[in-house]
Design an enzyme around this catalytic site. Sequence first.
Site, mmCIF file in Angstrom:
data_model
loop_
_atom_site.group_PDB
_atom_site.id
_atom_site.type_symbol
_atom_site.label_atom_id
_atom_site.label_comp_id
_atom_site.label_asym_id
_atom_site.label_seq_id
_atom_site.Cartn_x
_atom_site.Cartn_y
_atom_site.Cartn_z
ATOM 1 C CG ASN A 7 -1.856 1.144 1.278
ATOM 2 O OD1 ASN A 7 -1.446 2.279 1.050
ATOM 3 N ND2 ASN A 7 -3.125 0.892 1.548
ATOM 4 C CG ASP A 9 -3.092 4.669 0.593
ATOM 5 O OD1 ASP A 9 -3.078 4.480 -0.638
ATOM 6 O OD2 ASP A 9 -3.986 4.246 1.340
ATOM 7 C CG HIS A 10 0.994 6.231 4.764
ATOM 8 N ND1 HIS A 10 0.083 7.216 5.060
ATOM 9 C CD2 HIS A 10 0.497 5.089 5.287
ATOM 10 C CE1 HIS A 10 -0.906 6.691 5.774
ATOM 11 N NE2 HIS A 10 -0.682 5.405 5.912
ATOM 12 N NE ARG A 18 6.674 21.471 3.217
ATOM 13 C CZ ARG A 18 7.958 21.820 3.336
ATOM 14 N NH1 ARG A 18 8.657 22.113 2.265
ATOM 15 N NH2 ARG A 18 8.525 21.851 4.507
ATOM 16 C CG HIS A 43 -8.202 4.300 0.586
ATOM 17 N ND1 HIS A 43 -8.435 4.229 1.942
ATOM 18 C CD2 HIS A 43 -9.406 4.616 0.029
ATOM 19 C CE1 HIS A 43 -9.710 4.489 2.192
ATOM 20 N NE2 HIS A 43 -10.321 4.742 1.044
ATOM 21 N NE ARG A 45 -9.401 8.698 3.576
ATOM 22 C CZ ARG A 45 -9.627 7.844 4.575
ATOM 23 N NH1 ARG A 45 -8.847 6.815 4.756
ATOM 24 N NH2 ARG A 45 -10.629 8.027 5.403
ATOM 25 N NE ARG A 49 -7.656 11.705 4.727
ATOM 26 C CZ ARG A 49 -8.161 11.119 5.813
ATOM 27 N NH1 ARG A 49 -7.380 10.393 6.577
ATOM 28 N NH2 ARG A 49 -9.416 11.261 6.149
ATOM 29 C CG HIS A 50 -3.539 9.224 1.093
ATOM 30 N ND1 HIS A 50 -4.355 8.501 0.271
ATOM 31 C CD2 HIS A 50 -3.804 8.816 2.359
ATOM 32 C CE1 HIS A 50 -5.073 7.664 0.993
ATOM 33 N NE2 HIS A 50 -4.786 7.842 2.265
ATOM 34 C CD GLU A 70 -7.436 0.094 0.940
ATOM 35 O OE1 GLU A 70 -7.899 0.998 1.658
ATOM 36 O OE2 GLU A 70 -6.373 -0.462 1.154
ATOM 37 C CB THR A 100 -5.821 4.767 8.912
ATOM 38 O OG1 THR A 100 -5.742 3.715 7.946
ATOM 39 C CG2 THR A 100 -5.903 4.167 10.298
ATOM 40 C CB THR A 101 -9.728 2.030 6.708
ATOM 41 O OG1 THR A 101 -9.278 2.647 5.513
ATOM 42 C CG2 THR A 101 -11.089 1.434 6.487
ATOM 43 C CD GLU A 151 -7.416 -5.943 2.759
ATOM 44 O OE1 GLU A 151 -7.562 -5.684 1.544
ATOM 45 O OE2 GLU A 151 -6.711 -5.274 3.523
ATOM 46 C CG HIS A 188 -5.922 -1.473 8.896
ATOM 47 N ND1 HIS A 188 -5.511 -0.879 10.062
ATOM 48 C CD2 HIS A 188 -6.451 -0.488 8.143
ATOM 49 C CE1 HIS A 188 -5.800 0.403 10.018
ATOM 50 N NE2 HIS A 188 -6.362 0.678 8.858
ATOM 51 N N GLY A 189 -2.488 -2.575 9.790
ATOM 52 C CA GLY A 189 -1.716 -2.602 11.027
ATOM 53 C C GLY A 189 -0.678 -3.701 11.107
ATOM 54 N N GLY A 210 1.109 -1.454 4.310
ATOM 55 C CA GLY A 210 1.570 -0.147 3.865
ATOM 56 C C GLY A 210 2.494 0.557 4.832
ATOM 57 C CG HIS A 211 2.289 3.429 8.822
ATOM 58 N ND1 HIS A 211 3.098 3.207 9.908
ATOM 59 C CD2 HIS A 211 2.187 4.769 8.698
ATOM 60 C CE1 HIS A 211 3.461 4.359 10.433
ATOM 61 N NE2 HIS A 211 2.920 5.329 9.717
HETATM 62 N N1 PXP Z 1 -5.984 -2.893 3.903
HETATM 63 C C1 PXP Z 1 -6.906 -1.909 3.965
HETATM 64 C C2 PXP Z 1 -8.295 -2.219 3.554
HETATM 65 C C3 PXP Z 1 -6.557 -0.612 4.395
HETATM 66 O O1 PXP Z 1 -7.499 0.350 4.463
HETATM 67 C C4 PXP Z 1 -5.223 -0.343 4.739
HETATM 68 C C5 PXP Z 1 -4.825 1.026 5.189
HETATM 69 O O2 PXP Z 1 -5.017 1.933 4.161
HETATM 70 C C6 PXP Z 1 -4.288 -1.397 4.643
HETATM 71 C C7 PXP Z 1 -4.707 -2.658 4.248
HETATM 72 C C8 PXP Z 1 -2.857 -1.183 4.991
HETATM 73 O O3 PXP Z 1 -2.734 -0.873 6.347
HETATM 74 P P1 PXP Z 1 -1.338 -0.436 6.942
HETATM 75 O O4 PXP Z 1 -0.938 0.846 6.293
HETATM 76 O O5 PXP Z 1 -1.620 -0.297 8.395
HETATM 77 O O6 PXP Z 1 -0.360 -1.545 6.634
#
Ligand code: PXP
Length: 245
Positions: A7, A9-10, A18, A43, A45, A49-50, A70, A100-101, A151, A188-189, A210-211
């Site tokens: 992911n 997004d970040h 910026r 994602h 959104r 935002r990203h 997403e 976040t979600t 998921e 997620h997480g 992702g993160h």
């Molecule tokens: N899966 C879904 C559905 C998410 O919304 C996210 C966060 O955007 C992730 C996976 C990835 O989560 P993380 O950034 O915590 O790894």
Amino acid sequence: MASLGINLDHVATVRQARRTVEPDPVQLAVLAELGGADGITVHLREDRRHIQDRDVELLRHTLRSRLNLEMAATEAMVTTALRIRPHQVTLVPEQREEVTTEGGLDVARQLPVLRQAVERLQGEDIPVSLFVDPEADQLQACRVTGARWVELHTGAYANAASPAAELARLQAGTRLARALGLRVNAGHGLTYQNVEPVAAIAAMEELNIGHTIVARALAVGLTAAVRQMKELIRNPRPTPLLTRN
Ligand code: PXP
């Protein structure tokens, strides 16, 4: 072995801080693929935002792997997805104020809307995954929508002080989803510290992360960060120290 969706997004979060052109998730996706990413997730959104529309469009044309988009199950997003044609859509709940979600979809409550979105997307050969907590009533409702994938939300597992019970919920959720004919991803997480027991769940097809990977990439570069995660997923210990990291 579960495959790995990255992911990005970040990466876009840093760019949007910026409102400039760097770092570019489209360029970074190439490095993620070099590290062994099996797919790229972004994602889009509602508040942009990203990730921006431009990112999704360019990724669709440049990726060598797969694009998982997403998004919320809104009319505008379904129209966007039908135009861009990602390899997969993952429907998620979306609230403007959230960082976040936060939770999974309440599929049972939103059945008509979700069923319609799934029908429109899958009717155009875009497989749909529904992001849900690993609960029996949600998984049963997922099947009613006709979605091919779920998921499983791993946030409760990732946040638990002692995660054994949450891991058991993910294992049971995976088994039930398979019994219902659904294919199973999770995310997620997840981090380098907690990913292995989830990667070791039989029938788990893909982890979306992702993160933690973008964070590690600041120190070691994205290709190495992806490679290190791939290594854990390739050869996971089913029960490492189940303590919070
Ligand atoms: N899966 C879904 C559905 C998410 O919304 C996210 C966060 O955007 C992730 C996976 C990835 O989560 P993380 O950034 O915590 O790894």
